[in-house]
Design a protein around this motif. Structure first.
Motif, PDB file in Angstrom:
ATOM      1  N   SER C  99      -1.857   3.129  10.130  1.00 34.67           N
ATOM      2  CA  SER C  99      -2.267   3.194   8.451  1.00 34.67           C
ATOM      3  C   SER C  99      -1.937   1.902   8.080  1.00 34.67           C
ATOM      4  CB  SER C  99      -1.900   3.913   6.972  1.00 34.67           C
ATOM      5  OG  SER C  99      -2.263   3.312   6.254  1.00 34.67           O
ATOM      6  N   LYS C 100      -3.181   1.176   7.819  1.00 31.86           N
ATOM      7  CA  LYS C 100      -3.131  -0.560   7.952  1.00 31.86           C
ATOM      8  C   LYS C 100      -2.831  -0.783   6.583  1.00 31.86           C
ATOM      9  CE  LYS C 100      -6.474  -4.206   7.484  1.00 31.86           C
ATOM     10  NZ  LYS C 100      -8.065  -3.786   6.259  1.00 31.86           N
ATOM     11  N   ASP C 101      -3.791   0.231   5.150  1.00 30.48           N
ATOM     12  CA  ASP C 101      -3.487   0.122   4.192  1.00 30.48           C
ATOM     13  C   ASP C 101      -1.546   0.346   3.329  1.00 30.48           C
ATOM     14  OD1 ASP C 101      -6.159   0.828   2.733  1.00 30.48           O
ATOM     15  OD2 ASP C 101      -6.089   2.394   4.679  1.00 30.48           O
ATOM     16  N   ILE C 102      -0.891   1.255   4.239  1.00 29.40           N
ATOM     17  CA  ILE C 102       0.398   1.255   3.808  1.00 29.40           C
ATOM     18  C   ILE C 102       1.101   0.176   4.467  1.00 29.40           C
ATOM     19  CG2 ILE C 102       2.422   2.529   4.787  1.00 29.40           C
ATOM     20  CD1 ILE C 102       1.230   4.291   2.793  1.00 29.40           C
ATOM     21  N   ARG C 103       0.934   0.118   5.585  1.00 29.23           N
ATOM     22  CA  ARG C 103       1.293  -1.508   5.921  1.00 29.23           C
ATOM     23  C   ARG C 103       1.212  -3.018   4.675  1.00 29.23           C
ATOM     24  NH1 ARG C 103      -0.981  -0.418  11.478  1.00 29.23           N
ATOM     25  NH2 ARG C 103      -2.346  -2.035  11.071  1.00 29.23           N
ATOM     26  N   GLU C 104       0.037  -2.764   3.995  1.00 26.72           N
ATOM     27  CA  GLU C 104      -0.533  -3.908   3.275  1.00 26.72           C
ATOM     28  C   GLU C 104       0.325  -3.721   2.240  1.00 26.72           C
ATOM     29  OE1 GLU C 104      -4.886  -4.677   4.853  1.00 26.72           O
ATOM     30  OE2 GLU C 104      -4.557  -4.184   2.261  1.00 26.72           O
ATOM     31  N   LEU C 105       0.759  -2.824   1.886  1.00 28.07           N
ATOM     32  CA  LEU C 105       1.481  -1.641   0.715  1.00 28.07           C
ATOM     33  C   LEU C 105       3.268  -2.372   0.567  1.00 28.07           C
ATOM     34  CD1 LEU C 105       0.858  -0.517  -2.668  1.00 28.07           C
ATOM     35  CD2 LEU C 105       2.111   1.706  -0.777  1.00 28.07           C
ATOM     36  N   ALA C 106       3.470  -1.916   1.935  1.00 31.43           N
ATOM     37  CA  ALA C 106       4.676  -2.034   2.354  1.00 31.43           C
ATOM     38  C   ALA C 106       5.004  -3.605   2.096  1.00 31.43           C
ATOM     39  CB  ALA C 106       5.266  -1.792   3.665  1.00 31.43           C
ATOM     40  N   ALA C 107       4.002  -4.582   2.541  1.00 30.54           N
ATOM     41  CA  ALA C 107       4.207  -5.764   2.682  1.00 30.54           C
ATOM     42  C   ALA C 107       4.410  -6.393   1.233  1.00 30.54           C
ATOM     43  CB  ALA C 107       3.307  -6.693   2.983  1.00 30.54           C
ATOM     44  N   GLN C 108       3.808  -5.944  -0.018  1.00 31.60           N
ATOM     45  CA  GLN C 108       2.823  -6.234  -0.734  1.00 31.60           C
ATOM     46  C   GLN C 108       4.763  -6.062  -1.686  1.00 31.60           C
ATOM     47  OE1 GLN C 108       1.100  -4.638  -4.160  1.00 31.60           O
ATOM     48  NE2 GLN C 108      -0.634  -4.728  -2.266  1.00 31.60           N
ATOM     49  N   TYR C 109       5.581  -5.516  -0.904  1.00 26.52           N
ATOM     50  CA  TYR C 109       7.119  -5.643  -1.628  1.00 26.52           C
ATOM     51  C   TYR C 109       8.252  -5.311  -0.705  1.00 26.52           C
ATOM     52  CZ  TYR C 109       5.072  -2.920  -5.696  1.00 26.52           C
ATOM     53  OH  TYR C 109       4.067  -2.919  -6.684  1.00 26.52           O
ATOM     54  N   GLY C 110       7.817  -6.462   0.253  1.00 27.04           N
ATOM     55  CA  GLY C 110       8.394  -7.549   0.799  1.00 27.04           C
ATOM     56  C   GLY C 110       8.862  -6.584   2.345  1.00 27.04           C
TER      57      GLY C 110
END
Lengths: 633, 154, 201
Positions: C99-110
């Motif tokens: 999931s790209k969405d999860i990768r992006e969300l996780a990256a937002q929180y470092g």
């Protein structure tokens, strides 16, 4: 008998007042002849599996064949669990109270001849004190029983749980009569509150306070209100609730009816796990018999108060012991918990005010009402009043159920009542509180066993399971065991529990193979905190406890695995090797025959050897060796 | 083996047609037929008014239910803590080797199902297993020979 | 109105609001995955945890269901909150690596990597259950449900076969926060009756 007649007769049996109950009780007591011999055969799950029905059958036949005088023909009574399960099948001969252990059908002729005809004890069936090696004749003199204080278990092993008359003769339902005719519902709640009774199922919430909050919620929301028994005893190693439901079902029922009266509930539920078929059967019989006597159902004892109850069988899900999951399950759905920002006394079953208490908690209520809150508060410790039933299991001589006042030291339970660890060495640890609890090391042997002291030590009371471990038990293995258990039982709804327990287990699996570092232990602790904080219900929230307590008290053993690649207890397969001590091996070939890998070789009457390269470390050789020649390192 | 002459309709009519009787019905059907067939599950839904997807969720959530036929003999090994300490994992591995199935599985000839259960509350009998509802106390690999031998002769 | 504080900022809420509703009303961001205005909150993903303080007492709660109360103090970025969030995201990176969405969300929180090995390299579903809730509560057809329990849990139709109840409305695809349902809907509705529109983004 015609149907109408049968109904009329059933109508006749109903007790219409407290006086009727007392009259029945007096009649039952008079019918009993205190001198008439009675042979009690324990029919708890443990004794049943070890053959107690065969013993009872053989006794009946032998007595019939013996030509005993009618006056001395004893009654044979099948009772619930006596608690001393490691010694079953148990037989007690009254009125003397002779205690026979590990009785087999082949022993009964001797019991009839020696005890019933000649009036002597059968020496070889008596219990022998493991320390003094002396035979003990009477039940009440055996240390396992002598040091107990039986409140909840008082009827167990003494009454036939399938005959309500037995319970009534011993004072059953007197508390109910007292409450219905001499107390207001508010007085019942107040009495329970004053007793200091705390929930026996887990966190130890004060029962009276729970009932009081329910009354407040009812004031706001009105009725109906439900009362529920949590009989979904799921903690591995705990079986006190099973024993109470099997051995004294009327105590649970009477407690529940008292609660219903106190709260004005007209419908109750008994949620019992499916793995306990005997408990379900005995409760069902108890309900039928109580209904027939007018102690349950419409217009109980003529008081105008009506209440009935149904049994819901669990369907194999540990999480249903959690209150919101249990309610969901009763409603007919998958038992997934819900966040509890509104308490179940306000919004429980079908969104109605609901009081849920555990089996042992309910079973305490009749005695509190009968004997008064002061009597109860006088037992146990100041903040943990009353007694608690514990199941002692694992590496302990006397496996079984014990009931003791709260607050006695841990070592007294394990050593004095439990007889200590087989072989006489001190115990290594005691796991209390099941998968939500923790492992207490020997150094904490003086910890008083009460709600607050156990929590302070990092463990908890839980339902009262006590699993004794010795030096052959590995704490990393125990942590993995509980994590695997919870991983399988997680409902899977919330992420910290569903994924977190699995990941903690995988990290511990790594330790058991000697992988990982001290940094990984720190990471594990950090993950554990996230799971404690983030999980939806207590199953997930308390799941790190076994890991955290074993890390707290046995960190060296974890380090031995990851730093030295050794499992000191000789359990973790990747780190151990089996070998045969040439001096002890007699060449009997038992191990070679049993080995599933066929990797043990050697000639008859010559020392054998294990091919380590092919060994899968299953341990069957060690189990099959009678000479302790198989070693593990 | 359970008798095949149990009437499914009779089981279903025994309970009022309400969603809270779903689990009762599934339990009785499981007990009578050793599994819950797709037809039985649909009938239960029709009777209780529960959507099929929810009944399916319930019957896959609880361990007591099986949607596939079970073996003639059910062998359950207790994995309670006391049994774990006294060698239950060894028993399970040995049974896996002998029967050629993993826990939860049924042999191809539909003769045996192997299950593990989380504590039967019979800790004094550890390690304990239940074969066709009969408790077998203190099981060793040797005792396994005897128990399996008896089943084989059936 | 109920007055309390979020991260030290005084906020007001209507009685009956949750902490999350109040935060969003005041433009304070709290991450969520299983929350959607259209359906009842379930509290499954735990990503919206906050720390609630009242005097000396403090605990972690989920903001999507925690009711507001006068005088409480909410912290959305405390150490405990960040620790829960970090581990959830790290576990999700391994749980649905597809999931790209999860990768992006996780990256937002470092959270840019995970210490855990993925079990299923293509998995996208986080089992938030939004699809099940929307099918039941909004569409009202109950075509799908959770199947099994614990780590074996999945989302699907009965017997994992195309469902007669499914009306191919695509609501489940719309609410899905990770794109998992897009890949799965044909297994639920059978032969594609309607082509899905290209993913809006």
């Amino acid at each position: 008998m015609s149907k109408a007649k049968a109904e009329a007769k059933a109508q006749d049996a109903r007790l219409a007042s407290a006086a009727d109950l007392e009259a029945l009780r007096q009649r039952l007591i008079q019918d009993q002849d205190p001198d008439r011999p009675e042979i009690i055969v324990c029919h708890g799950t443990g004794c049943l599996a070890n053959g107690s029905p065969e013993v009872a059958e053989a006794l009946k036949k032998a007595i019939k064949a013996s030509g005993l005088d009618a006056k001395v023909v004893p009654g044979i009574k099948a009772t619930g669990c006596h608690g001393f399960c490691s010694r079953g099948p148990l037989v007690v001969v009254r009125p003397q109270g002779l205690f026979y252990q590990r009785v087999q059908a082949s022993d009964v002729d001797e019991i009839v001849q020696t005890t019933l005809v000649e009036g002597q004890a059968v020496e070889r069936l008596l219990y022998k004190d493991p320390v003094s090696k002396e035979a003990i004749t009477l039940e009440q003199d055996i240390p396992f029983y002598k040091h107990q204080k039986r409140v909840v278990l008082r009827n167990i092993g003494k009454v036939d749980p399938t005959d309500i008359n037995d319970t009534i003769a011993r004072g059953g339902y007197l508390a109910l009569a007292k409450a219905l005719f001499a107390m207001t519902p508010e007085q019942v709640v107040a009495e329970v509150e004053k007793s200091g009774l705390r929930g026996r199922g887990g966190a130890g919430f004060p029962t009276g306070r729970k009932w009081k909050s329910a009354l407040a919620a009812i004031k706001k929301k009105g009725r109906p209100v439900y009362v529920v028994v949590n009989g979904d005893e799921g903690d591995p190693g705990a079986f006190m609730d099973r024993t109470i439901m099997e051995g004294d079902p009327h105590a649970v029922l009477e407690g529940l009816i008292l609660g219903a009266y106190a709260l004005g509930a007209h419908q109750g539920f008994l949620y019992v796990r499916a793995e306990y078929p005997v408990a379900i059967k005995h409760l069902t019989i108890a309900m039928e018999q109580a209904r027939a006597l007018g102690l349950l159902g419409e217009n109980i004892l003529g008081s105008g108060f009506s209440f009935d109850v149904q049994v819901n069988r669990g369907a194999g899900a540990f999480v249903c012991g959690e209150s919101t999951a249990l309610f969901t399950s009763i409603e007919g759905r998958a038992g997934e918990p819900k966040p509890k920002y509104v308490r179940s006394v306000e919004e429980g079953l079908w969104g109605r005010p609901t009081v849920l208490n555990n089996v042992e908690t309910w079973a305490n209520v009749p005695q509190i009402i009968e004997n008064g809150s002061e009597w109860f508060a006088g037992l146990g410790a100041p903040n943990s009043t009353g007694t608690k039933v514990f199941s002692l299991v694992g590496k302990v001589n006397n496996v079984g159920l014990v009931e003791v006042p709260m607050g006695i030291p841990l070592k007294e339970i394990v050593e004095t009542l439990g007889g200590g660890v087989p072989g006489g060495e001190p115990f290594k640890a005691v796991q209390t509180g099941g998968p939500s609890g923790g492992c207490l090391p020997y150094s904490l042997k003086d910890t008083p066993v009460d709600f607050d002291s156990l929590t302070k030590a990092g463990s908890m009371m839980g339902s009262g399971g006590m699993i004794v471990m010795d030096r052959r038990d590995c704490v990393v293995d125990i942590a993995r065991y509980f994590l695997r258990f919870l991983e399988e039982e997680s409902c899977g709804k919330c992420i910290p529990c569903r994924l977190g327990i699995q990941r903690m287990r995988e990290m511990c699996d790594g330790f058991s193979r000697g992988e990982g570092s001290e940094a990984d232990i720190a990471e594990l602790k950090s993950l554990a905190r996230a799971i404690q904080d983030g999980s939806l219900c207590a199953l997930g929230g308390s799941s790190p406890n076994p890991v955290l307590t074993t890390l707290q008290y046995f960190e060296d053993e974890y380090l031995a695995h990851i730093r030295d690649h050794k499992c000191p207890a000789g359990v973790c397969k990747a780190l151990i090797t089996y070998s045969i001590d040439r001096d002890k091996c007699t060449g009997c070939m038992a191990c070679a025959r049993a080995c599933p890998q066929k990797c043990i070789s050697g000639q008859k009457k010559k020392p054998h050897a294990i091919d380590a390269a092919r060994c899968i470390r299953c341990g069957i050789c060690m189990e099959s060796c009678k000479f302790q020649a198989v070693q593990v390192q | 083996m359970k008798p095949a002459n149990i009437d499914l309709d009779e089981i279903i009519e025994h309970y009022p047609g309400r969603p809270d009787y779903l689990i009762f019905l599934l339990q009785d059907i499981q007990a009578a037929f050793n599994y819950i067939s797709p037809e039985a599950l649909q009938l239960v839904c029709d009777h209780t008014g529960v959507p099929l997807s929810q009944a399916y969720a319930v019957s896959t959530f609880y361990q007591s239910f099986s949607l596939e036929p079970k073996g003639e003999h059910e062998i359950k090994v207790c994995l309670g803590t006391a049994c774990h300490l006294k060698g239950a994992p060894r028993l399970v591995e040995e049974l896996e080797r002998r029967l050629g199935v993993s826990p939860g599985g049924t042999t191809d000839d539909l003769k045996y199902s192997l299950e593990t259960v989380n504590c039967l509350g019979a800790c004094a009998l550890a390690p304990v297993m239940v074969v066709d509802e009969k408790y077998q106390p203190s099981v060793t690999t040797k005792k396994l020979d005897k128990v399996l031998g008896e089943l084989q002769q059936d | 109105m109920v007055s309390f504080k979020i991260n030290g900022q005084a906020v007001q809420a209507e009685p009956g609001w949750t902490v999350l509703e109040t935060a969003r009303h005041h433009g304070i961001h709290i991450p969520t995955l299983c929350y959607h205005e259209a359906v009842e909150a379930s509290g499954a993903c735990r990503l919206c945890v906050v720390e609630v303080k009242q005097g000396d007492w403090s605990k972690i709660v989920i903001s999507c269901m925690y009711p507001v109360a006068e005088g409480i103090e909410i912290l959305t970025e405390s150490e405990r909150v960040k620790n829960v969030r970090r581990w959830i995201l790290e576990m999700l990176l391994a749980e649905c690596p597809g999931s790209k969405d999860i990768r992006e969300l996780a990256a937002q929180y470092g959270v840019n990597s995970t210490r855990f090995t993925p079990h299923h390299p293509d998995e996208q579903c986080i089992l938030c259950g939004l699809c099940v809730r929307v099918c039941k509560e909004v569409v009202g057809v109950n075509a799908i449900s959770t199947v099994g329990r614990g780590v074996h849990k999945k989302i699907g139709s009965p017997y994992m076969e195309p469902s007669e109840a499914c009306v191919a409305c695509g609501s489940c695809v719309t609410v899905c926060p990770t794109g998992a349902m897009r890949a799965r809907i044909d297994a639920v509705r059978g032969e594609p009756k309607v082509q899905l529109a290209p993913q809006a983004k």
